[in-house]
Design an enzyme around this catalytic site. Structure first.
Site, mmCIF file in Angstrom:
data_model
loop_
_atom_site.group_PDB
_atom_site.id
_atom_site.type_symbol
_atom_site.label_atom_id
_atom_site.label_comp_id
_atom_site.label_asym_id
_atom_site.label_seq_id
_atom_site.Cartn_x
_atom_site.Cartn_y
_atom_site.Cartn_z
ATOM 1 N N SER A 70 0.802 -1.240 0.000
ATOM 2 C CA SER A 70 0.000 0.000 0.000
ATOM 3 C C SER A 70 0.826 1.276 0.000
ATOM 4 O O SER A 70 0.252 2.362 -0.147
ATOM 5 C CB SER A 70 -0.938 0.007 1.202
ATOM 6 O OG SER A 70 -1.998 -0.879 0.957
ATOM 7 N N LYS A 73 0.238 3.539 -2.909
ATOM 8 C CA LYS A 73 -1.038 4.244 -3.123
ATOM 9 C C LYS A 73 -0.892 5.759 -3.267
ATOM 10 O O LYS A 73 -1.476 6.349 -4.180
ATOM 11 C CB LYS A 73 -2.049 3.864 -2.023
ATOM 12 C CG LYS A 73 -2.533 2.412 -2.188
ATOM 13 C CD LYS A 73 -3.428 1.940 -1.062
ATOM 14 C CE LYS A 73 -4.059 0.595 -1.436
ATOM 15 N NZ LYS A 73 -4.181 -0.365 -0.377
ATOM 16 N N TYR A 195 -3.714 -3.075 -10.326
ATOM 17 C CA TYR A 195 -3.624 -2.875 -8.874
ATOM 18 C C TYR A 195 -2.702 -3.921 -8.225
ATOM 19 O O TYR A 195 -1.843 -3.574 -7.409
ATOM 20 C CB TYR A 195 -5.033 -2.929 -8.248
ATOM 21 C CG TYR A 195 -4.986 -2.881 -6.745
ATOM 22 C CD1 TYR A 195 -4.657 -1.695 -6.083
ATOM 23 C CD2 TYR A 195 -5.238 -4.010 -5.975
ATOM 24 C CE1 TYR A 195 -4.580 -1.646 -4.696
ATOM 25 C CE2 TYR A 195 -5.166 -3.973 -4.593
ATOM 26 C CZ TYR A 195 -4.833 -2.791 -3.963
ATOM 27 O OH TYR A 195 -4.740 -2.745 -2.588
ATOM 28 N N TYR A 247 -3.526 3.425 8.049
ATOM 29 C CA TYR A 247 -4.678 2.570 8.345
ATOM 30 C C TYR A 247 -5.508 3.224 9.451
ATOM 31 O O TYR A 247 -5.635 4.445 9.487
ATOM 32 C CB TYR A 247 -4.220 1.148 8.713
ATOM 33 C CG TYR A 247 -3.448 0.472 7.602
ATOM 34 C CD1 TYR A 247 -4.047 0.172 6.388
ATOM 35 C CD2 TYR A 247 -2.104 0.147 7.761
ATOM 36 C CE1 TYR A 247 -3.345 -0.457 5.361
ATOM 37 C CE2 TYR A 247 -1.389 -0.484 6.752
ATOM 38 C CZ TYR A 247 -2.017 -0.780 5.552
ATOM 39 O OH TYR A 247 -1.313 -1.395 4.554
ATOM 40 N N VAL A 265 1.472 -3.524 4.039
ATOM 41 C CA VAL A 265 1.572 -4.792 4.761
ATOM 42 C C VAL A 265 2.875 -5.539 4.475
ATOM 43 O O VAL A 265 3.167 -6.536 5.128
ATOM 44 C CB VAL A 265 0.365 -5.719 4.489
ATOM 45 C CG1 VAL A 265 -0.926 -5.107 5.019
ATOM 46 C CG2 VAL A 265 0.238 -6.057 3.015
HETATM 47 N N1 GLU Z 1 -2.101 -6.281 -1.555
HETATM 48 C C1 GLU Z 1 -2.797 -5.826 -0.380
HETATM 49 C C2 GLU Z 1 -4.267 -5.742 -0.623
HETATM 50 O O1 GLU Z 1 -4.670 -5.204 -1.594
HETATM 51 C C3 GLU Z 1 -2.243 -4.499 0.034
HETATM 52 C C4 GLU Z 1 -2.561 -4.297 1.427
HETATM 53 C C5 GLU Z 1 -1.819 -3.181 2.088
HETATM 54 O O2 GLU Z 1 -0.576 -3.068 2.017
HETATM 55 O O3 GLU Z 1 -2.545 -2.426 2.741
HETATM 56 O O4 GLU Z 1 -5.061 -6.200 0.143
#
Ligand code: GLU
Length: 332
Positions: A70, A73, A195, A247, A265
Site C-alpha cells: 500500500s 497508493k 492494482y 490505516y 503490509v
Molecule cells: N495487496 C494488499 C491488498 O490489496 C495491500 C494491502 C496493504 O498493504 O494495505 O489487500
C-alpha cells in the site's frame, strides 16, 4: 579529500542508536494473507533518511527489497492528479478518512465514491482511472513513475503478484462495486491486474526515503533532478497521507509523529518532512492495525529526536535543514 558531510555523520549516529534500541523488539506478526509475505525473514530491519540535496543516511537492511504494497497508493494518486487533473480525480475518489478497515467493500454514502485513495477501494478507483486514461501502457508508466521517484528502475515480485491475483477476491468485489457505480468504465480484471502489479513492485528502505524526499522536494527527485510530480498533486497527496496514511491508526500517528506517511503490509513505511526529509523504514512485523511495529517506533524516535512534528513550534523541526547546517539539531 572531500569535506566530511555533517548531515551524514550526525544522522548516521542517530539512526544507529535507534536501530540498536529497536532491533530487540520482536513484537508483531508477519502479514499472512498470502504465503509469500509470511515467508519474508521476520528480523529484517532497515532505516534510510534522505534530504533534498540528495544526501542519504541508511543502516541495517536498508537495501533489502520487499514488496511496496500500500505504500504505492499515494504515488499512484499523485500520478492520477497529474494525468487527469484535480476535478476529474475528485469525481472518482474522495479525501475523507473512512474509519473502516482498509479493505472494506464500501463507498462513501454521500458521494457513491471511495472515501479516499489510501484504502483499497480508493486505490483501485485510482488504478481504474489511470487505465482508462493511459490504456495498456498504464502499468509500465506507473512503474516508471515510481522508479523516477526512487531514482532507479523498479520491478515486480512475480510470485507475490500471482498470489495477490489468485486470492484477491475482496479486491475483485471492490472492483465490481466501483464499475457498477460508474467510477471507471474499463474491464475490472484489467484494473485489478494493474492494482495487484502495483502492490507487487519491489522497493528498499532507501527507495522509500528517496520517494519520500521527492515529495518533500515538491515533486522533483533531488538526485536525478527529474520533475516526477507537479506541485499541486504533491500538496494534495501529502494532505491525504497526513489524514489517512496509517490505516486505522492515522489519527494517533498524526498527533504522535505529525508527519504525512503511508505504510504497507509488506512492512514498509514512507514518511515525509515537507521541504526537508524523506524517511523510509522496513521491518515486516506488523501490529493489529497493519503498520510495521519497529517502523513506527523508528519514525516516532526520529520525529522526537529531531523535532519533526509538523505542528510542534517549540522545536527546530520546521527549520530542520537550516539548523542542521548550522550545528547539531539532535535532542539526544
Ligand atoms: N495487496 C494488499 C491488498 O490489496 C495491500 C494491502 C496493504 O498493504 O494495505 O489487500
Amino acid at each position: 579529500m572531500a569535506e566530511p558531510n555533517p548531515f551524514s555523520a550526525e544522522l548516521d549516529n542517530l539512526i544507529a542508536a535507534l536501530h540498536g534500541e529497536l532491533k530487540a523488539n520482536t513484537a508483531g506478526e508477519l502479514a499472512s494473507y498470502i504465503p509469500e509475505l509470511a515467508k519474508v525473514p521476520a528480523d529484517l530491519f532497515g532505516i534510510a533518511v534522505a534530504d533534498p540535496r540528495g544526501r542519504v543516511s541508511s543502516l541495517g537492511d536498508a537495501a533489502h527489497e520487499f514488496t511496496i504494497q500500500s505504500v504505492a497508493k499515494p504515488f499512484a494518486f499523485a500520478m492520477l492528479l497529474d494525468t487527469i487533473g484535480r476535478d476529474a480525480t475528485y469525481r472518482s475518489v474522495g479525501v475523507q478518512p473512512s474509519g473502516d478497515p482498509f479493505n472494506a467493500i464500501e463507498l462513501d454514502p454521500r458521494t457513491n465514491r471511495p472515501f479516499n485513495p489510501m484504502v483499497n477501494a480508493g486505490a483501485i478507483a485510482v488504478c481504474g482511472r489511470l487505465l482508462q486514461a493511459l490504456g495498456p501502457s498504464a502499468f509500465d508508466r506507473l512503474k516508471a513513475k515510481l522508479g523516477d521517484a526512487a531514482g532507479r528502475p523498479l520491478d515486480i515480485d512475480e510470485a507475490v503478484f500471482r498470489s495477490e491475483n489468485e486470492t484477491g477476491h475482496r479486491n475483485r468485489a471492490i472492483g465490481h462495486l466501483l464499475r457498477a457505480a460508474g467510477v471507471f468504465d474499463v474491464d475490472v480484471e484489467a484494473v485489478l491486474d494493474l492494482y495487484f502489479r502495483q502492490c507487487s513492485i519491489k522497493v528498499t528502505a532507501i527507495d522509500l526515503a528517496m520517494m519520500g524526499v521527492t515529495l518533500a522536494n515538491v515533486g522533483t527527485n533531488p538526485v536525478t533532478g527529474r520533475e516526477v510530480f507537479g506541485v499541486d498533486p504533491v500538496r494534495d497527496t501529502l494532505s491525504v497521507m497526513f489524514t489517512c496514511g496509517m490505516y486505522n491508526a492515522a489519527g494517533e500517528w498524526s498527533c504522535r509523529v505529525g508527519l504525512p506517511a503511508k505504510s504497507g503490509v509488506g512492512g514498509g513505511i514512507v514518511a515525509v518532512v515537507n521541504r526537508q526529509l524523506g524517511i523510509g523504514v522496513f521491518s515486516p512485523r506488523l501490529d493489529e492495525a497493519g503498520n510495521s511495529v519497529r517502523g513506527q517506533l523508528c519514525c516516532i524516535g526520529l520525529a522526537e529526536d529531531l523535532g519533526l512534528h509538523a505542528f510542534d513550534s517549540t522545536n527546530p523541526g520546521s527549520n530542520f535543514l537550516r539548523a542542521w547546517d548550522h550545528g547539531s539539531n539532535s535532542r539526544r
